[in-house]
Design an enzyme around this catalytic site. Structure first.
Site, PDB file in Angstrom:
ATOM      1  N   SER A 208       1.141  -0.176   9.742  1.00  9.81           N
ATOM      2  CA  SER A 208      -0.289  -0.411   9.944  1.00  9.81           C
ATOM      3  C   SER A 208      -0.705  -1.772   9.376  1.00  9.81           C
ATOM      4  O   SER A 208       0.043  -2.405   8.631  1.00  9.81           O
ATOM      5  CB  SER A 208      -1.067   0.694   9.233  1.00  9.81           C
ATOM      6  OG  SER A 208      -0.807   0.583   7.839  1.00  9.81           O
ATOM      7  N   GLU A 229       5.271  -6.192  12.260  1.00  7.66           N
ATOM      8  CA  GLU A 229       5.083  -5.528  13.560  1.00  7.66           C
ATOM      9  C   GLU A 229       4.033  -4.450  13.326  1.00  7.66           C
ATOM     10  O   GLU A 229       4.353  -3.392  12.784  1.00  7.66           O
ATOM     11  CB  GLU A 229       6.395  -4.884  14.027  1.00  7.66           C
ATOM     12  CG  GLU A 229       7.519  -5.860  14.272  1.00  7.66           C
ATOM     13  CD  GLU A 229       7.359  -6.636  15.566  1.00  7.66           C
ATOM     14  OE1 GLU A 229       6.475  -6.306  16.367  1.00  7.66           O
ATOM     15  OE2 GLU A 229       8.117  -7.597  15.751  1.00  7.66           O
ATOM     16  N   CYS A 263       3.118   2.162  19.046  1.00  7.80           N
ATOM     17  CA  CYS A 263       2.293   0.963  18.850  1.00  7.80           C
ATOM     18  C   CYS A 263       1.882   0.378  20.193  1.00  7.80           C
ATOM     19  O   CYS A 263       0.786  -0.139  20.343  1.00  7.80           O
ATOM     20  CB  CYS A 263       3.041  -0.060  18.007  1.00  7.80           C
ATOM     21  SG  CYS A 263       4.695  -0.383  18.604  1.00  7.80           S
TER      22      CYS A 263
HETATM   23  P1  NAP Z   1       1.941   2.506   7.427  1.00  6.80           P
HETATM   24  O1  NAP Z   1       1.111   3.478   6.705  1.00  6.80           O
HETATM   25  O2  NAP Z   1       1.621   1.067   7.254  1.00  6.80           O
HETATM   26  O3  NAP Z   1       3.461   2.792   7.013  1.00  6.80           O
HETATM   27  C1  NAP Z   1       4.536   2.029   7.502  1.00  6.80           C
HETATM   28  C2  NAP Z   1       5.556   1.887   6.392  1.00  6.80           C
HETATM   29  O4  NAP Z   1       5.017   1.065   5.362  1.00  6.80           O
HETATM   30  C3  NAP Z   1       5.900   3.214   5.710  1.00  6.80           C
HETATM   31  O5  NAP Z   1       7.232   3.178   5.273  1.00  6.80           O
HETATM   32  C4  NAP Z   1       4.958   3.210   4.516  1.00  6.80           C
HETATM   33  O6  NAP Z   1       5.354   4.069   3.493  1.00  6.80           O
HETATM   34  C5  NAP Z   1       5.051   1.767   4.118  1.00  6.80           C
HETATM   35  N1  NAP Z   1       3.953   1.268   3.315  1.00  6.80           N
HETATM   36  C6  NAP Z   1       2.632   1.375   3.572  1.00  6.80           C
HETATM   37  N2  NAP Z   1       1.916   0.740   2.605  1.00  6.80           N
HETATM   38  C7  NAP Z   1       2.810   0.209   1.733  1.00  6.80           C
HETATM   39  C8  NAP Z   1       2.704  -0.548   0.533  1.00  6.80           C
HETATM   40  N3  NAP Z   1       1.533  -0.917   0.022  1.00  6.80           N
HETATM   41  N4  NAP Z   1       3.838  -0.895  -0.108  1.00  6.80           N
HETATM   42  C9  NAP Z   1       5.036  -0.534   0.391  1.00  6.80           C
HETATM   43  N5  NAP Z   1       5.210   0.178   1.506  1.00  6.80           N
HETATM   44  C10 NAP Z   1       4.103   0.554   2.188  1.00  6.80           C
HETATM   45  O7  NAP Z   1       1.942   2.782   8.976  1.00  6.80           O
HETATM   46  P2  NAP Z   1       1.836   4.203   9.703  1.00  6.80           P
HETATM   47  O8  NAP Z   1       0.396   4.488   9.846  1.00  6.80           O
HETATM   48  O9  NAP Z   1       2.701   5.218   9.107  1.00  6.80           O
HETATM   49  O10 NAP Z   1       2.502   3.803  11.093  1.00  6.80           O
HETATM   50  C11 NAP Z   1       1.808   3.696  12.240  1.00  6.80           C
HETATM   51  C12 NAP Z   1       1.384   2.247  12.477  1.00  6.80           C
HETATM   52  O11 NAP Z   1       2.546   1.476  12.767  1.00  6.80           O
HETATM   53  C13 NAP Z   1       0.502   2.122  13.687  1.00  6.80           C
HETATM   54  O12 NAP Z   1      -0.534   1.214  13.427  1.00  6.80           O
HETATM   55  C14 NAP Z   1       1.439   1.573  14.744  1.00  6.80           C
HETATM   56  O13 NAP Z   1       0.807   0.900  15.776  1.00  6.80           O
HETATM   57  C15 NAP Z   1       2.326   0.700  13.918  1.00  6.80           C
HETATM   58  N6  NAP Z   1       3.606   0.442  14.599  1.00  6.80           N
HETATM   59  C16 NAP Z   1       3.857  -0.818  15.028  1.00  6.80           C
HETATM   60  C17 NAP Z   1       5.023  -1.101  15.717  1.00  6.80           C
HETATM   61  C18 NAP Z   1       5.332  -2.490  16.202  1.00  6.80           C
HETATM   62  O14 NAP Z   1       6.481  -2.750  16.517  1.00  6.80           O
HETATM   63  N7  NAP Z   1       4.368  -3.387  16.302  1.00  6.80           N
HETATM   64  C19 NAP Z   1       5.946  -0.075  15.951  1.00  6.80           C
HETATM   65  C20 NAP Z   1       5.652   1.202  15.500  1.00  6.80           C
HETATM   66  C21 NAP Z   1       4.476   1.439  14.804  1.00  6.80           C
HETATM   67  P3  NAP Z   1       4.708   5.545   3.320  1.00  6.80           P
HETATM   68  O15 NAP Z   1       5.114   6.333   4.485  1.00  6.80           O
HETATM   69  O16 NAP Z   1       5.292   6.014   2.056  1.00  6.80           O
HETATM   70  O17 NAP Z   1       3.211   5.346   3.246  1.00  6.80           O
END
Ligand code: NAP
Length: 471
Positions: A208, A229, A263
């Protein structure tokens, strides 16, 4: 806090995993760094066979890996199998092509001597990955960096520890040297400490905007290269000459694949007024036809969302959109099922001041907009803080391509479903992040593109900048 695998179809806790200790993290870093030094003098081709073996190992464990992903984050078993095979395809691709792409290249230059760019490994890379494609997200970073010679430490999403560990185990058992891919269950603070460690040379995050900006901030503070990403609000534009049979077949799939948790899912459908009613009727029919159920059953066509929290967040976003004036054209009811199912929902009449307009809805909710001109469609498409992907349907593919180039995103597909393949660059602009994964661009993400200029002797007549006078 120990990580838990909770099956979102049954809500059962299947497994728990302890967080890594600081000592385990140090061991992971030291092992990866030692491997980097060991791989540095090796030829790239020394790793080709190993990466092919990893691809084969993944194929040999395809059923087991697919079942783990389905049980852990709920995706349909056929989609899990497809994801596992894609990982093997990515590994084979980089095994076959990375060596040629990483060869030194000679530059045309006025400089004295021969100017070449060499491409070297830089060191250990940290990959922070999300849950929506438990294996593909890992492989996107692992395969290219393995060929480059950069070992990878994986910090995966908290809700998929089983998939993360199973994948790392298969990679290791298939012949990867110890340290090439190490899964570590780290807290956010431990991630920040790892980024600061001098042995880490780069960080790749998929997730995110919130997660991305936190991790990029740590990377920036420590002068480490990063790639991000992030999310998207991808459009699916239907022009008035589009083949509606194709549109109707693709539109619902591009929103509901992986229960809408992609995404690059089509999240905003922008449809010309002349075909709007037909489009909406078909989307409703296709959404109504899905069959929610056990994702392990091949007859199921709608998977549960990955967690209760994700479902609740999506419901809140939908409620807010409705409160701000959106119309529910279909869905937004409950299923009589225990799992984390969200009924496919269609929202229309989303005005410019509706918060939904700029919200990524990460689940099976389609926003549908009616437009009266192509210019309006493009303007609406670009009215987003995101810039990841998009789809354009046009009866004239060359014209569709012209429209595609006016959309401010990193990827657009004309008259087809979006696809991710190893040779295609993947990534976005604006708040969808920076850098690219996959393809030659992704291979170079954490490479030292070193300039070496070799002369036989100095050419005093042609010294640049007037530093040496020949008068
Ligand atoms: P997220 O909350 O940002 O989590 C993604 C990863 O980052 C997880 O391993 C999370 O760990 C970790 N993380 C989050 N905050 C962190 C911090 N402050 N320090 C260290 N690690 C941290 O994302 P999500 O909501 O699970 O995933 C969905 C998002 O990903 C959507 O917005 C989607 O569009 C995007 N996405 C993008 C792509 C692309 O290629 N552009 C592909 C797939 C998904 P935890 O799980 O422990 O929180």
């Amino acid at each position: 806090m120990p990580r838990q695998t909770i099956n979102p179809y049954t809500n059962e806790v299947l497994k728990t995993f302890e967080d890594a200790t600081d000592q385990q993290i140090e061991t992971a870093l030291a092992t990866a760094d030692n491997l980097y030094r060991k791989m540095k003098p090796q030829a790239i081709s020394d790793r080709t066979e190993t990466l092919h073996k990893i691809a084969q190992g993944i194929r040999d464990h395809a059923q087991e890996l697919a079942e783990i992903a389905t049980r852990e984050m709920g995706k349909l078993i056929a989609e899990s199998k497809g994801e596992v095979e894609l990982c093997a395809i990515i590994a084979d691709y980089f095994a076959d092509h990375a060596e040629a792409m990483l060869q030194p290249t000679t530059l045309q230059s006025q400089v004295t001597g021969e100017a070449k760019v060499y491409r070297h490994a830089t060191g250990v890379i940290l990959a922070v990955e999300p849950w929506n494609f438990p294996y593909y997200q890992i492989m996107r970073v692992f395969a290219p960096n393995f060929m480059v010679g950069n070992p990878m430490i994986l910090r995966d999403a908290a809700n998929i520890p089983w998939s993360a560990q199973a994948f790392a185990d298969v990679v290791l058992e298939s012949g990867a040297p110890k340290g090439a891919l190490t899964n570590v269950f780290m807290s956010y603070d431990q991630v920040a400490d790892m980024i600061a460690d001098p042995r880490i040379q780069g960080v790749a995050l998929t997730g995110s905007e919130r997660g991305g900006s936190s991790v990029a901030e740590e990377a920036g503070k420590n002068l480490k290269k990063s790639t991000l990403e992030l999310g998207g609000q991808d459009v699916f534009i239907v022009l008035d000459d589009a083949n509606m049979a194709d549109v109707n077949e693709i539109a619902w799939r591009s929103r509901l694949y992986n229960a809408g948790q992609v995404c690059t899912s089509s999240k905003r459908f922008i449809v010309m007024d002349s075909v709007y009613d037909e489009f909406l009727d078909n989307l409703k029919q296709n959404f109504a036809a899905v069959k929610p159920g056990d994702p392990m059953d091949s007859a199921t066509t709608l998977a549960p969302m990955n967690t209760k929290k994700a479902k609740e967040k999506l419901q809140k976003q939908v409620d807010e959109a409705i409160e701000a004036g959106a119309t529910v054209a279909y869905g937004n009811e409950s299923y009589d099922l225990e799992g984390q199912f969200f009924m496919p929902t269609i929202l229309t009449d989303i005005d410019a001041d509706n918060p939904a307009r700029h919200t990524e809805m990460f689940g099976p909710v389609a926003q549908v907009y009616k437009v009266h001109s192509e210019a309006e469609a493009i303007e609406l498409a670009n009215d987003s803080q995101y810039g990841l992907g998009g789809i354009v349907f046009s009866g004239d593919s060359a014209h569709g391509e012209q429209v595609a180039t006016q959309i401010e995103t990193g990827m657009v597909f004309v008259n087809n479903f979006m696809a991710s393949l190893p040779e295609l660059p993947f990534g976005g602009v604006k708040n969808s992040g920076y850098g690219r994964e996959l393809s030659e661009l992704g291979l170079m993400a954490f490479v030292n593109e070193q300039l070496v200029v070799t002369a036989d002797k100095p050419d005093f007549d042609n010294m640049a900048g007037g530093l040496v006078s020949t008068d």
